[in-house]
Design a protein around this motif. Structure first.
Motif, mmCIF file in Angstrom:
data_model
loop_
_atom_site.group_PDB
_atom_site.id
_atom_site.type_symbol
_atom_site.label_atom_id
_atom_site.label_comp_id
_atom_site.label_asym_id
_atom_site.label_seq_id
_atom_site.Cartn_x
_atom_site.Cartn_y
_atom_site.Cartn_z
ATOM 1 N N MET A 68 47.878 31.432 30.144
ATOM 2 C CA MET A 68 47.515 32.298 29.013
ATOM 3 C C MET A 68 48.005 33.725 29.275
ATOM 4 O O MET A 68 47.714 34.273 30.346
ATOM 5 N N ILE A 69 48.686 34.271 28.311
ATOM 6 C CA ILE A 69 49.262 35.616 28.482
ATOM 7 C C ILE A 69 48.135 36.621 28.720
ATOM 8 O O ILE A 69 47.128 36.620 27.996
ATOM 9 N N GLY A 70 48.298 37.433 29.730
ATOM 10 C CA GLY A 70 47.244 38.374 30.106
ATOM 11 C C GLY A 70 47.737 39.806 30.068
ATOM 12 O O GLY A 70 48.910 40.077 29.783
ATOM 13 N N ARG A 71 46.826 40.710 30.357
ATOM 14 C CA ARG A 71 47.200 42.129 30.349
ATOM 15 C C ARG A 71 46.242 42.926 31.215
ATOM 16 O O ARG A 71 45.123 42.492 31.516
ATOM 17 N N PHE A 72 46.702 44.108 31.590
ATOM 18 C CA PHE A 72 45.825 45.110 32.188
ATOM 19 C C PHE A 72 46.031 46.355 31.352
ATOM 20 O O PHE A 72 47.165 46.698 31.006
ATOM 21 N N ALA A 73 44.938 47.018 31.001
ATOM 22 C CA ALA A 73 45.032 48.100 30.009
ATOM 23 C C ALA A 73 44.300 49.355 30.482
ATOM 24 O O ALA A 73 43.259 49.717 29.939
ATOM 25 N N PRO A 74 44.815 50.011 31.508
ATOM 26 C CA PRO A 74 44.117 51.192 32.023
ATOM 27 C C PRO A 74 44.329 52.423 31.132
ATOM 28 O O PRO A 74 45.278 52.484 30.355
ATOM 29 N N SER A 75 43.428 53.368 31.277
ATOM 30 C CA SER A 75 43.607 54.673 30.634
ATOM 31 C C SER A 75 44.163 55.617 31.697
ATOM 32 O O SER A 75 43.559 55.745 32.763
ATOM 33 N N PRO A 76 45.292 56.252 31.430
ATOM 34 C CA PRO A 76 45.926 57.077 32.475
ATOM 35 C C PRO A 76 45.272 58.448 32.624
ATOM 36 O O PRO A 76 45.881 59.487 32.424
ATOM 37 N N THR A 77 43.992 58.401 32.979
ATOM 38 C CA THR A 77 43.238 59.649 33.079
ATOM 39 C C THR A 77 43.003 60.034 34.531
ATOM 40 O O THR A 77 42.451 61.082 34.821
ATOM 41 N N GLY A 78 43.379 59.182 35.450
ATOM 42 C CA GLY A 78 43.186 59.476 36.869
ATOM 43 C C GLY A 78 43.807 58.364 37.677
ATOM 44 O O GLY A 78 44.377 57.429 37.120
ATOM 45 N N ARG A 79 43.693 58.488 38.959
ATOM 46 C CA ARG A 79 44.224 57.445 39.843
ATOM 47 C C ARG A 79 43.391 56.165 39.672
ATOM 48 O O ARG A 79 42.175 56.255 39.465
ATOM 49 N N LEU A 80 43.985 55.012 39.755
ATOM 50 C CA LEU A 80 43.197 53.774 39.732
ATOM 51 C C LEU A 80 42.374 53.702 41.009
ATOM 52 O O LEU A 80 42.871 54.033 42.086
ATOM 53 N N HIS A 81 41.133 53.266 40.920
ATOM 54 C CA HIS A 81 40.371 53.058 42.152
ATOM 55 C C HIS A 81 40.320 51.563 42.457
ATOM 56 O O HIS A 81 40.835 50.728 41.701
ATOM 57 N N LEU A 82 39.696 51.248 43.580
ATOM 58 C CA LEU A 82 39.734 49.856 44.045
ATOM 59 C C LEU A 82 39.096 48.899 43.036
ATOM 60 O O LEU A 82 39.517 47.755 42.913
ATOM 61 N N GLY A 83 38.115 49.382 42.317
ATOM 62 C CA GLY A 83 37.497 48.528 41.294
ATOM 63 C C GLY A 83 38.497 48.204 40.186
ATOM 64 O O GLY A 83 38.600 47.056 39.745
ATOM 65 N N ASN A 84 39.251 49.204 39.749
ATOM 66 C CA ASN A 84 40.273 48.968 38.723
ATOM 67 C C ASN A 84 41.344 48.016 39.250
ATOM 68 O O ASN A 84 41.788 47.110 38.547
ATOM 69 N N LEU A 85 41.758 48.255 40.486
ATOM 70 C CA LEU A 85 42.826 47.434 41.061
ATOM 71 C C LEU A 85 42.362 45.983 41.220
ATOM 72 O O LEU A 85 43.126 45.040 41.024
ATOM 73 N N ARG A 86 41.108 45.836 41.543
ATOM 74 C CA ARG A 86 40.559 44.485 41.695
ATOM 75 C C ARG A 86 40.524 43.762 40.347
ATOM 76 O O ARG A 86 40.841 42.581 40.245
ATOM 77 N N THR A 87 40.146 44.490 39.297
ATOM 78 C CA THR A 87 40.159 43.876 37.960
ATOM 79 C C THR A 87 41.586 43.511 37.570
ATOM 80 O O THR A 87 41.842 42.432 37.015
ATOM 81 N N ALA A 88 42.528 44.411 37.871
ATOM 82 C CA ALA A 88 43.935 44.132 37.560
ATOM 83 C C ALA A 88 44.397 42.884 38.306
ATOM 84 O O ALA A 88 45.087 42.026 37.744
ATOM 85 N N LEU A 89 43.990 42.767 39.567
ATOM 86 C CA LEU A 89 44.386 41.604 40.362
ATOM 87 C C LEU A 89 43.826 40.322 39.744
ATOM 88 O O LEU A 89 44.539 39.320 39.611
ATOM 89 N N ALA A 90 42.577 40.364 39.345
ATOM 90 C CA ALA A 90 41.974 39.170 38.732
ATOM 91 C C ALA A 90 42.730 38.784 37.459
ATOM 92 O O ALA A 90 43.059 37.614 37.240
ATOM 93 N N ALA A 91 43.037 39.785 36.634
ATOM 94 C CA ALA A 91 43.732 39.509 35.370
ATOM 95 C C ALA A 91 45.124 38.939 35.642
ATOM 96 O O ALA A 91 45.580 37.994 34.992
ATOM 97 N N TRP A 92 45.790 39.520 36.623
ATOM 98 C CA TRP A 92 47.147 39.092 36.987
ATOM 99 C C TRP A 92 47.133 37.662 37.531
ATOM 100 O O TRP A 92 47.978 36.839 37.175
ATOM 101 N N LEU A 93 46.141 37.362 38.377
ATOM 102 C CA LEU A 93 46.066 36.014 38.954
ATOM 103 C C LEU A 93 45.813 34.965 37.872
ATOM 104 O O LEU A 93 46.433 33.900 37.884
ATOM 105 N N PHE A 94 44.932 35.269 36.940
ATOM 106 C CA PHE A 94 44.687 34.324 35.847
ATOM 107 C C PHE A 94 46.005 33.991 35.141
ATOM 108 O O PHE A 94 46.297 32.834 34.848
ATOM 109 N N ALA A 95 46.781 35.035 34.837
ATOM 110 C CA ALA A 95 48.025 34.817 34.075
ATOM 111 C C ALA A 95 49.072 34.123 34.940
ATOM 112 O O ALA A 95 49.632 33.089 34.552
ATOM 113 N N ARG A 96 49.334 34.672 36.099
ATOM 114 C CA ARG A 96 50.449 34.158 36.910
ATOM 115 C C ARG A 96 50.180 32.758 37.444
ATOM 116 O O ARG A 96 51.120 31.986 37.633
#
Ligand code: GLU
Length: 303
Positions: A1-29
């Protein structure tokens, strides 16, 4: 299923954001599907331009890749305008003249506990005369959704079936900026996103987004809400909680692969201390092993 990560570029990503991105990426890939990156940058006042780059670079350093060019919501204004017209023409919106501060909050994703009070409906039943008076006095209006009476049901891959009321959310701020809930629906459906994986602080938005998609004759994506990483005090992870960004960890002597391994371990996808390549994580990915509780971060990683 096509997935996405949709951050707001208001600051550096923190580990929580990166972890969510990783989960989303793993689901898709793991399914061989496309994965897209979209910057939710409509609130230009809070955007810091260097963070389009810093966020892309941190994802790439961990091996989280995406297909095509990253999309910026700030370049897609006409799509949101068309949707606003369509909803308005069909009678699903009304003009709201309430205070700016309240409306300002609507443009960002409402991350956080679902404590946001419902809109009391002050402007819901204004007559044409009421509106004309306010407009003659120079009051600007936001556009609100005329929310449905009934709860909206939804399914979440990780949280199961749920139902929520849909508030009269702001769809367009009184300065003309489209609100998060509208833009996210237009983009997720327009970009062909099939599975939205994100932090569970946004679970309360699913009913609204599902309803909006349906009003526009669009098929909503599926959702999977992942428990957040919290700081030691139980609040959303933040800078004050210590070494919470990728550069922070690198400067403490960890490698990007170490960080990836830590993040994957907190998602139940490898053992603690194991170093696993991104490709291997994709091969091993098992959504049944994703955690169901929030994780508390400390600087020695997540205990
Ligand atoms: N832009 C939102 C955030 O950074 C994410 C919204 C979403 O994933 O739907 O929290």
């Amino acid at each position: 299923m096509i997935g996405r990560f949709a951050p707001s570029p208001t600051g550096r990503l923190h580990l929580g954001n990166l972890r969510t991105a990783l989960a989303a990426w793993l689901f898709a890939r793991a399914e061989g599907s496309a994965f897209l990156l979209r910057f939710e940058d409509l609130d230009q006042a809070s955007v810091r331009s260097e963070h389009y780059e810093s966020q892309s670079a941190d994802l790439a350093a961990l091996g989280i890749d995406w297909d095509g060019q990253a999309v910026r919501q700030s370049e897609r204004g006409s799509l949101y305008e068309d949707a606003l017209h369509e909803l308005t023409d069909a009678g699903h919106t009304y003009r709201c003249y309430c205070s700016r501060r309240e409306i300002q909050q609507a443009v960002s994703a409402p991350n956080g506990p679902p404590t946001v009070a419902r809109y009391p409906g002050n402007c819901r039943e204004l007559t044409a005369k009421d509106r004309a008076q306010r407009e003659a006095a120079g009051r600007r209006w936001a556009l609100r959704l005329r929310g449905p009476e009934d709860e909206i049901h939804y399914d979440d891959l990780l949280r199961g079936r749920g139902a929520d009321i849909v508030d009269d959310v702001v769809l367009c701020r009184n300065d003309g900026v489209p609100a998060y809930n509208l833009a996210v629906v237009i983009d997720d459906t327009g970009q062909g996103i099939e599975l939205v994986v994100r932090g569970d602080d946004l679970l309360s938005s699913v009913a609204t987004q599902t309803h909006l998609a349906q009003l526009l004759g669009l098929t909503p994506p599926q959702f999977a809400h992942v428990p957040l990483v919290l700081g030691p005090e139980g609040r959303r992870l933040a800078k004050r909680d210590g070494a919470v960004t990728l550069p922070d960890r690198l400067s403490q002597g960890e490698t990007a692969l170490d960080v990836l391994g830590h993040l994957a371990a907190t998602l139940g996808q490898c053992e603690r201390g194991e170093r696993v390549s991104p490709g291997e994580l994709v091969r091993r990915f098992d959504p049944a092993r994703l955690p169901s509780r929030p994780l508390v971060f400390d600087n020695a990683w997540c205990e």
